[in-house]
Motif scaffolding. Structure first.
Motif, PDB file in Angstrom:
ATOM      1  N   VAL A 160      11.267  10.916  -7.989  1.00 53.86           N
ATOM      2  CA  VAL A 160      11.468  11.922  -8.344  1.00 53.86           C
ATOM      3  C   VAL A 160      12.401  12.689  -7.502  1.00 53.86           C
ATOM      4  O   VAL A 160      13.019  13.492  -8.092  1.00 53.86           O
ATOM      5  CB  VAL A 160       9.956  12.791  -8.022  1.00 53.86           C
ATOM      6  N   ILE A 190      13.713   7.874   3.912  1.00 51.58           N
ATOM      7  CA  ILE A 190      12.179   8.191   3.893  1.00 51.58           C
ATOM      8  C   ILE A 190      11.640   6.742   4.032  1.00 51.58           C
ATOM      9  O   ILE A 190      10.752   6.509   4.749  1.00 51.58           O
ATOM     10  CB  ILE A 190      11.596   9.073   3.158  1.00 51.58           C
ATOM     11  N   MET A 222       7.005   7.334  -5.790  1.00 52.11           N
ATOM     12  CA  MET A 222       7.021   8.356  -6.464  1.00 52.11           C
ATOM     13  C   MET A 222       8.407   9.158  -5.888  1.00 52.11           C
ATOM     14  O   MET A 222       9.106   9.791  -6.741  1.00 52.11           O
ATOM     15  CB  MET A 222       5.945   9.020  -6.456  1.00 52.11           C
ATOM     16  N   LEU A 223       8.366   8.944  -4.720  1.00 50.03           N
ATOM     17  CA  LEU A 223       9.536   9.824  -4.035  1.00 50.03           C
ATOM     18  C   LEU A 223      10.893   9.251  -4.650  1.00 50.03           C
ATOM     19  O   LEU A 223      11.815  10.267  -4.890  1.00 50.03           O
ATOM     20  CB  LEU A 223       9.460   9.593  -2.494  1.00 50.03           C
ATOM     21  N   ALA A 271       0.916  -1.205  -0.087  1.00 45.78           N
ATOM     22  CA  ALA A 271      -0.208  -0.034  -0.055  1.00 45.78           C
ATOM     23  C   ALA A 271       0.825   1.148   0.040  1.00 45.78           C
ATOM     24  O   ALA A 271       0.252   2.001  -0.423  1.00 45.78           O
ATOM     25  CB  ALA A 271      -0.828  -0.199   1.056  1.00 45.78           C
ATOM     26  N   LEU A 272       1.997   1.024   0.474  1.00 40.79           N
ATOM     27  CA  LEU A 272       3.073   2.405   0.586  1.00 40.79           C
ATOM     28  C   LEU A 272       3.781   2.316  -0.838  1.00 40.79           C
ATOM     29  O   LEU A 272       4.125   3.599  -1.069  1.00 40.79           O
ATOM     30  CB  LEU A 272       3.983   1.987   1.763  1.00 40.79           C
ATOM     31  N   PHE A 284       3.269   5.737  -3.203  1.00 37.17           N
ATOM     32  CA  PHE A 284       3.829   7.271  -2.529  1.00 37.17           C
ATOM     33  C   PHE A 284       5.307   7.097  -2.664  1.00 37.17           C
ATOM     34  O   PHE A 284       6.033   8.091  -3.037  1.00 37.17           O
ATOM     35  CB  PHE A 284       3.349   7.306  -1.509  1.00 37.17           C
ATOM     36  N   LEU A 285       6.090   6.008  -1.925  1.00 39.86           N
ATOM     37  CA  LEU A 285       7.536   5.664  -1.861  1.00 39.86           C
ATOM     38  C   LEU A 285       7.768   5.727  -3.030  1.00 39.86           C
ATOM     39  O   LEU A 285       9.185   6.272  -3.447  1.00 39.86           O
ATOM     40  CB  LEU A 285       7.805   4.693  -0.766  1.00 39.86           C
ATOM     41  N   ALA A 297       9.296   4.854   6.746  1.00 44.53           N
ATOM     42  CA  ALA A 297       7.828   4.721   6.331  1.00 44.53           C
ATOM     43  C   ALA A 297       7.641   3.172   6.754  1.00 44.53           C
ATOM     44  O   ALA A 297       6.887   2.680   7.168  1.00 44.53           O
ATOM     45  CB  ALA A 297       7.385   4.888   5.087  1.00 44.53           C
TER      46      ALA A 297
END
Lengths: 209, 306
Positions: B128, B163, B124-125, B117-118, B121-122, B167
């Motif tokens: 990017v 990060i 993308m980080l 589920a993470l 978002f992770l 997480a």
């Protein structure tokens, strides 16, 4: 999109918690405490609705619905959204434990604002309701995107690039969200208009026991 | 100290960046499918039963631990982990969380589902941030074929990995925190820690009804599919989905009224009965102390030694 654990500086996530708790208390004061169980059950409906995916070219986007929640629930929407995010944390772990306060602000503040916007714009006709719904839906998502970028940017200039891209990624979602909210409000206006009058959770008044 | 710049030809870009991203994406999608299949198989098909109270492996120290100590310790530990600044310390926290999860025998598929589920978002980080962080003195840069705007900065990659590790470490503690006691007991513990009782009741109720309404939504979408509805990128789909949502709201709001009336008819007065009687003993505090000592050690290592 929700912020996950470990992204925000600890001061920001603790501050987010403090402000959210205060807002949730304010939001709870707007209704009688006997009605709060109702808010809980309505929240589950919104939660299920937010799991619906809309196809978008090769990918798909899931709905955020802060605008619609604000329009249907009014100020109580803040509690509903905080509760929904907590549920997400319990069931799926999107947007984790430490970022919960910030995520609640990111979605809840737009919901409250859109509630007011919707009440101000909706007239008596089907068209005006749909337009107000579109405005609430699009504004809610746009505001959520701005808050997301703001929270990310709070991490320092290293995060500015991510914040910009996250904002850009929300643009198609804003359009979809506006359209969906307009159609849903239009549907509810035809099928069950009393929901749009007072909402399910009535403000403080006597209930017949 | 000036930044170190490595120039490599442009054709390395697909090899070094696009290929790993594609592999990661494919891996995540595949794993998500298998994990979903596995958890769906061993779960009761009736979704109105909340899946959080897992009684199958009750016996570990986390199951016996006082629920108040468990909540305080894990929440404090999560915030400590979120404040770690170095990748090594964050990875140590991941190892600690993983060992706890292994110790209480969390089913791998459920742990995997939480981590997946993470992934969005992770991911993308991770993609990017290496290309967008501003260049500081001392950074190591990789320029692809002289294209200036496409510069990979290793500091960004390191930051994003830190990060991600934080997480993951926190996400892995969610199963030990939530599935080692039935949800009513966990919420009762929260109330004893000062959370308003109404908040706990609302969580309990909405957790119950999420399953009821998702069942309802699934039945409705099955009906739509039988009538030939397929999702596409057009306004007709948007309109249909909006009607679906509207119907879901109408039905669930009416149900809400009935549920609420039924609760009041049975004498509901802002309270549910207490699920358990909590009692604190020395071993509870001892585990709590040991865990927090580990957290303190992590902070010391992160701030002072590294």
């Amino acid at each position: 999109m929700h912020i996950s654990d470990g992204v925000l500086p600890v001061s920001v996530s603790l501050g987010g918690y403090a402000v959210s708790v205060a807002l949730a208390a304010w939001s709870a004061r707007r209704t009688t405490s006997v009605q709060l169980p109702k808010v809980a059950v309505v929240t589950s409906a919104f939660f299920v609705a937010s799991l619906v995916h809309i196809p978008l070219g090769p990918t798909s986007a899931h709905l955020l619905l802060p605008g619609l929640a604000g329009a249907l629930l009014g100020p109580v929407a803040f509690i509903a959204i905080g509760l929904g995010l907590l549920l997400q944390c319990l069931l799926f772990q999107f947007g984790g434990l430490t970022a919960l306060g910030a995520n609640a602000l990111m979605m809840g503040l737009p919901a409250i604002a859109c509630g007011w916007l919707f009440q101000a714009l909706k007239g008596n006709t089907h068209l005006r309701h749909a337009v107000a719904g579109a405005a609430a839906g699009a504004t809610g998502t746009a505001m959520a995107a701005v808050f997301l970028a703001g929270f990310l940017a709070a991490g320092g200039e290293d995060f500015f690039g991510v914040a910009k891209i996250a904002m850009a990624a929300h643009v198609p979602v804003i359009v979809i969200e506006g359209a969906i909210s307009a159609f849903t409000i239009g549907f509810l206006f035809r099928v069950k208009p009393e929901l749009l009058e007072t909402g399910l959770v009535t403000p403080k008044k006597e209930i017949h026991g | 100290m000036a930044e170190t710049i490595h120039h490599i030809p442009l054709w390395y870009l697909p090899l070094l960046v696009i290929l790993p991203i594609a592999a990661l994406w494919a891996g995540v999608t595949g794993l998500r499918k298998t994990a979903r299949k596995k958890t769906a198989a061993d779960r009761d098909p009736d979704w109105s039963v909340p899946p959080l109270a897992d009684q199958s492996q009750s016996g570990s120290f986390l199951h016996k631990w006082d629920v108040r100590c468990k909540i305080v310790t894990i929440v404090v530990f999560s915030f400590v982990v979120a404040s770690l600044g170095h990748l090594a310390a964050a990875l140590a926290a991941v190892a600690l969380s993983l060992s706890v999860a292994v110790m209480i025998k969390v089913p791998a598929a459920r742990l995997m589902l939480r981590l997946l589920a993470l992934a969005g978002f992770l991911g993308m980080l991770l993609v990017v941030m290496p290309f967008t962080v501003p260049v500081h003195p001392g950074d190591t840069l990789v320029v692809f074929g002289g294209v200036e705007w496409l510069t990979l900065n290793f500091r960004g990659l390191l930051l994003a990995s830190t990060i991600a590790a934080r997480a993951v470490a926190i996400a892995m503690l969610m199963e030990p925190l939530l599935s080692t006691a039935p949800l009513p007991v966990t919420l009762h513990g929260l109330c004893r820690l000062g959370v308003p009782e109404m908040a706990a009741q609302m969580v309990l109720l909405s957790n119950r009804y999420v399953h009821v309404f998702s069942h309802e939504a699934r039945r409705m979408s099955a009906g739509m599919q039988v009538r030939g509805f397929r999702k596409r990128t057009d306004t007709a789909t948007l309109r249909t989905v909006a009607n679906f949502l509207g119907m879901l709201f109408v039905r669930s709001f009416e149900r809400t009224e009935r549920v609420f009336d039924a609760m009041r008819a049975r004498g509901y007065q802002d309270r549910f009965p207490e699920p358990v009687n909590l009692r604190l003993c020395a071993s509870d505090l001892l585990i709590c102390l040991a865990w927090l000592a580990a957290a303190a050690a992590l902070v010391v290592w992160d701030r002072i030694i590294l």
